[in-house]
Design an enzyme around this catalytic site. Sequence first.
Site, mmCIF file in Angstrom:
data_model
loop_
_atom_site.group_PDB
_atom_site.id
_atom_site.type_symbol
_atom_site.label_atom_id
_atom_site.label_comp_id
_atom_site.label_asym_id
_atom_site.label_seq_id
_atom_site.Cartn_x
_atom_site.Cartn_y
_atom_site.Cartn_z
ATOM 1 N N SER A 1 4.335 70.605 -22.664
ATOM 2 C CA SER A 1 3.496 69.427 -22.602
ATOM 3 C C SER A 1 2.153 69.861 -22.450
ATOM 4 C CB SER A 1 3.940 68.912 -20.976
ATOM 5 O OG SER A 1 3.305 67.582 -20.691
ATOM 6 N N HIS B 1 10.662 63.112 -22.166
ATOM 7 C CA HIS B 1 9.535 64.493 -22.465
ATOM 8 C C HIS B 1 9.968 65.530 -21.777
ATOM 9 C CE1 HIS B 1 5.399 65.482 -22.690
ATOM 10 N NE2 HIS B 1 5.485 65.978 -21.334
ATOM 11 N N ASP C 1 11.075 61.204 -26.373
ATOM 12 C CA ASP C 1 9.926 61.683 -25.661
ATOM 13 C C ASP C 1 8.904 60.434 -25.313
ATOM 14 O OD1 ASP C 1 7.513 62.629 -24.649
ATOM 15 O OD2 ASP C 1 7.310 64.396 -25.808
#
Length: 337
Positions: free
Chosen positions: A139, A314, A280
């Site tokens: 991330s 995600h 995601d």
Amino acid sequence: MTSAPITSPHPAPQRGEWVVHDFRFHTGQVLPALKLAYTTLGDPAGEPVLVLHGTNGSADSLLGPGFAGELFGPGQPLDARKHFIVLPDAIGTGRSSKPSDGLRTDFPAYDYGDMVAAQHRLLAEHLGIRHLRAVLGYSMGGMHTWLWAQRHPGFMDIAVPMAALPAPMAGRNWMLRRLVTDSIRNDPDWRGGHYTQQPRSLQFASVFYGIATNGGHLGLHQLAPTRAAADALLEQRLKAAFAGDANDHLYQWEASHSYDPAAGLERITARVLAINSADDERNPPELGLLEAAIARIPHARHHMIPTAADTTGHATALQARFYRDQLAELLATAPRL
């Protein structure tokens, strides 16, 4: 250093801190003493690997069974008996210097470039590391990995950005970040950053962002297949213990505002394995941005984790079982630069 709790079969994590004096940020602001906290696993004589965490996280967020338990143990791709694994707490997070330490809104405004610069200094000046076998990041850490690969191209053999795109911060991702920070700033309890208790909007906005950009379509539907189940899940998250600090969150989310690695992709010399998931929410593959970027990098490929009942949007990339074999193959074949 002191030992951190053991959460998987890898060697016990060790914690350390280093203070950088007169650290200059991209704004020209100078912090007289910037504390950089970090966690390491393995013998310093092992092959060094840098692993970078996500927004609102810390090194500890990468020590769970789904990630460290799949990568750092005996016989696993980043076996800590052979590698020296360094997990920094980025500026503004974890045990590193952050606004909630006392400066509040007088803390220097930092961006991802500052965070990467601090990580580089930690490795080179404090830990004496001049070259890395690999940089991996999830991330925000994935975005840092993209910056690392182009700003310090000779420093690593391998770059593995996960759940991150090499494209400007924009679209839904940025708009929802703005909604989090604006919610806090518009809360009367924030008081210009000089609150005596955490603004109530902090947890509400954080839960909103988390549901909007994490969990996966299938994953969330399985958790909340009815309206009653959805209401119960939402109430649980809104009432759960919340340890975040409003100023820290403001700085952490706004640090992404200038992220844009697109112009420097041709400078990357490392072997790149970009890992993303088809579900995601922050980095939807339909945009086609990853494929276009990969085509500009000499030695790069990507691995797209398909949507399944056990993927979580995600957060899928935190489950290393989905790409452990691809990472192991790259580590076995990538040349040492």
